[in-house]
Design a protein around this motif. Sequence first.
Motif, PDB file in Angstrom:
ATOM      1  N   CYS A  49      35.803  29.596  37.899  1.00  0.00           N
ATOM      2  CA  CYS A  49      37.098  30.225  38.178  1.00  0.00           C
ATOM      3  C   CYS A  49      38.257  29.383  37.648  1.00  0.00           C
ATOM      4  O   CYS A  49      39.249  29.917  37.143  1.00  0.00           O
ATOM      5  CB  CYS A  49      37.251  30.458  39.677  1.00  0.00           C
ATOM      6  SG  CYS A  49      36.108  31.698  40.323  1.00  0.00           S
ATOM      7  N   GLY A  50      38.139  28.066  37.766  1.00  0.00           N
ATOM      8  CA  GLY A  50      39.168  27.192  37.211  1.00  0.00           C
ATOM      9  C   GLY A  50      39.298  27.360  35.711  1.00  0.00           C
ATOM     10  O   GLY A  50      40.410  27.400  35.162  1.00  0.00           O
ATOM     11  N   PHE A  79      43.353  33.982  32.350  1.00  0.00           N
ATOM     12  CA  PHE A  79      44.436  34.553  33.154  1.00  0.00           C
ATOM     13  C   PHE A  79      45.765  33.840  32.948  1.00  0.00           C
ATOM     14  O   PHE A  79      46.811  34.366  33.333  1.00  0.00           O
ATOM     15  CB  PHE A  79      44.049  34.549  34.634  1.00  0.00           C
ATOM     16  CG  PHE A  79      42.849  35.406  34.936  1.00  0.00           C
ATOM     17  CD1 PHE A  79      42.796  36.723  34.524  1.00  0.00           C
ATOM     18  CD2 PHE A  79      41.768  34.882  35.619  1.00  0.00           C
ATOM     19  CE1 PHE A  79      41.697  37.514  34.795  1.00  0.00           C
ATOM     20  CE2 PHE A  79      40.656  35.660  35.898  1.00  0.00           C
ATOM     21  CZ  PHE A  79      40.620  36.989  35.473  1.00  0.00           C
ATOM     22  N   SER A  80      45.741  32.670  32.338  1.00  0.00           N
ATOM     23  CA  SER A  80      47.003  31.979  32.065  1.00  0.00           C
ATOM     24  C   SER A  80      47.880  32.792  31.118  1.00  0.00           C
ATOM     25  O   SER A  80      49.111  32.649  31.122  1.00  0.00           O
ATOM     26  CB  SER A  80      46.732  30.599  31.462  1.00  0.00           C
ATOM     27  OG  SER A  80      46.028  30.717  30.242  1.00  0.00           O
ATOM     28  N   GLY A 133      45.278  33.743  39.974  1.00  0.00           N
ATOM     29  CA  GLY A 133      46.078  32.535  40.103  1.00  0.00           C
ATOM     30  C   GLY A 133      47.571  32.749  40.065  1.00  0.00           C
ATOM     31  O   GLY A 133      48.346  31.806  39.902  1.00  0.00           O
ATOM     32  N   LEU A 134      47.997  34.019  40.223  1.00  0.00           N
ATOM     33  CA  LEU A 134      49.423  34.362  40.279  1.00  0.00           C
ATOM     34  C   LEU A 134      49.685  35.031  41.625  1.00  0.00           C
ATOM     35  O   LEU A 134      49.770  36.263  41.707  1.00  0.00           O
ATOM     36  CB  LEU A 134      49.800  35.307  39.139  1.00  0.00           C
ATOM     37  CG  LEU A 134      50.112  34.691  37.784  1.00  0.00           C
ATOM     38  CD1 LEU A 134      50.239  35.776  36.727  1.00  0.00           C
ATOM     39  CD2 LEU A 134      51.410  33.885  37.855  1.00  0.00           C
ATOM     40  N   PRO A 135      49.802  34.273  42.692  1.00  0.00           N
ATOM     41  CA  PRO A 135      49.886  34.889  44.015  1.00  0.00           C
ATOM     42  C   PRO A 135      51.158  35.708  44.233  1.00  0.00           C
ATOM     43  O   PRO A 135      52.248  35.314  43.823  1.00  0.00           O
ATOM     44  CB  PRO A 135      49.845  33.689  44.962  1.00  0.00           C
ATOM     45  CG  PRO A 135      50.304  32.541  44.147  1.00  0.00           C
ATOM     46  CD  PRO A 135      49.845  32.807  42.743  1.00  0.00           C
ATOM     47  N   ILE A 136      50.970  36.867  44.863  1.00  0.00           N
ATOM     48  CA  ILE A 136      52.090  37.675  45.347  1.00  0.00           C
ATOM     49  C   ILE A 136      52.060  37.567  46.870  1.00  0.00           C
ATOM     50  O   ILE A 136      51.128  38.041  47.509  1.00  0.00           O
ATOM     51  CB  ILE A 136      51.956  39.153  44.939  1.00  0.00           C
ATOM     52  CG1 ILE A 136      51.849  39.300  43.424  1.00  0.00           C
ATOM     53  CG2 ILE A 136      53.153  39.951  45.459  1.00  0.00           C
ATOM     54  CD1 ILE A 136      51.559  40.729  42.966  1.00  0.00           C
TER      55      ILE A 136
END
Length: 505
Positions: free
Chosen positions: A318-319, A326-327, A359-362
């Motif tokens: 996942c990292g 996903f970056s 990895g982009l929390p809402i």
Amino acid sequence: MHRNLPQTILDLVGDRHGLVAMRTKIDGRWQDIGWLNLARQVRRFAAGLMELGIQPGDRVAIMSPNRPEWAFADLGIMACGAVTVPIYHTEGAEAAAYILDNSGSRAVFVRTFEDLRKVESRLDQLPDLEHIILIEGTADRQPVLDLKHFLPERVDEQAVNARMAAVAREDLATIVYTSGTTGLPKGAMLTHDNILSAVEAAAETFHISTDDSCLSFLPLSHVFERIDGYYFMLIQGATINYAESIDSVPANLQEVRPTLVISVPRMFEKMYARVMERITSGPWLKKQVFFAALKACTRELHLQQQGKPVPGWLARVCGLARARIFSRLREPLGGRIRFFVSGGAPLAQNVAEFFLAAGLPIYEGYGLTETCAGIAANCEGHVRLGTVGRCFPGTEISIAEDGEILIRGRTVFQGYWQDPARTAEAIRDGWFHTGDIGTFDREGYLRITDRKKDLIITAGGENIAPQPIENSLKQDKFIANAFVFGNRKPYLVALLVPNFENLEK
């Protein structure tokens, strides 16, 4: 904090005199507004209002899109002891006139001649309105003043400071009109203490500093943007960048590269739909890699949500996925986003799950105009999908027998302006009755299920919450919006608004 709102903000200037408070785009270039300039402009606006004879407790309206002058006027109004009345600049002439008349506003700031015409067309209905201040353009005719004629070159700082010092934290700061579902708009009365208590609670929940910056595009007339995207950001030291318009948000995101974005769910739903459309229509191999990575990250997220350990190999996969795949989601957003905050409406769980896994929390929150925006929110290290998080420090939440959410605390409003009947209906036995239906899970996370008045009672007597059905329908890329109804009917009916952009593709 024991001082009023403008004092609290201006007291920060000494430690931040070399920092940028705000940025705005003028003639194609972003211009910095430092903290010293912010303080100077606030005092100029306060002095200008005092010269017009504005007294403590008087109401002064602002009808303008987001811009630095909105903040200058707002803080200037409160600095001279008056009360800010925000009006959406998109309101029609009749709606704006109602708010101006009901609030008894003595002055109003408008941005353009178009806004000016709205007000002037209803002057015969506004006996209390004495001054119209035009932010853009030139005018010097009664009752209109442009900024050049309104703002004094020299400010009697002693007089302004004395007026500001006389404002108590318990004094009325603003009247925010909220239409609700029926009837005429209601003016929710919020004090300086209400607002500062909300900011203090948010500061205990979210870590924001002078290293952060945000993009302001939700209307400042809405309490969500005003409290969390304006007062909270200023007090914490984050730089506020004002978007040119709602249409320019994608371009402005890349230009200012914010670390924080506050928005409503519709923006995140559109982002999610665009990502999915781009991936599903792309090359087969890229599609397989993307969805394999998403599956792994979603599996990790589910384990974390269940409080179970994540295998080392899965954490490493996942990292790598977030770093390499996903970056790229960050690039259209400027590349520096730490997190989003969503409010104003329910956030679809699949959208929240996707961005959190990537990895982009809402961080979804919950609040109302009457509670000074947020009273509960998910935050870093404390996220429960499908909920609006835990309640903020200093806020009490109770669930009534019928499931209605009840709130009390220092952020709860003082009542509706000149409307004792609706105030008595909303605040009973010290509790604000929200009209929302909700439940707590065992760990104290609040789940909103529906609006009390929106519950559908079918012909068979069954109570059905339409919101989950509507949210499920809106997940379809060809549906822009959905409305479910069926009171006293043996069946439900849905009114669907097509997403014409996707249909045309």
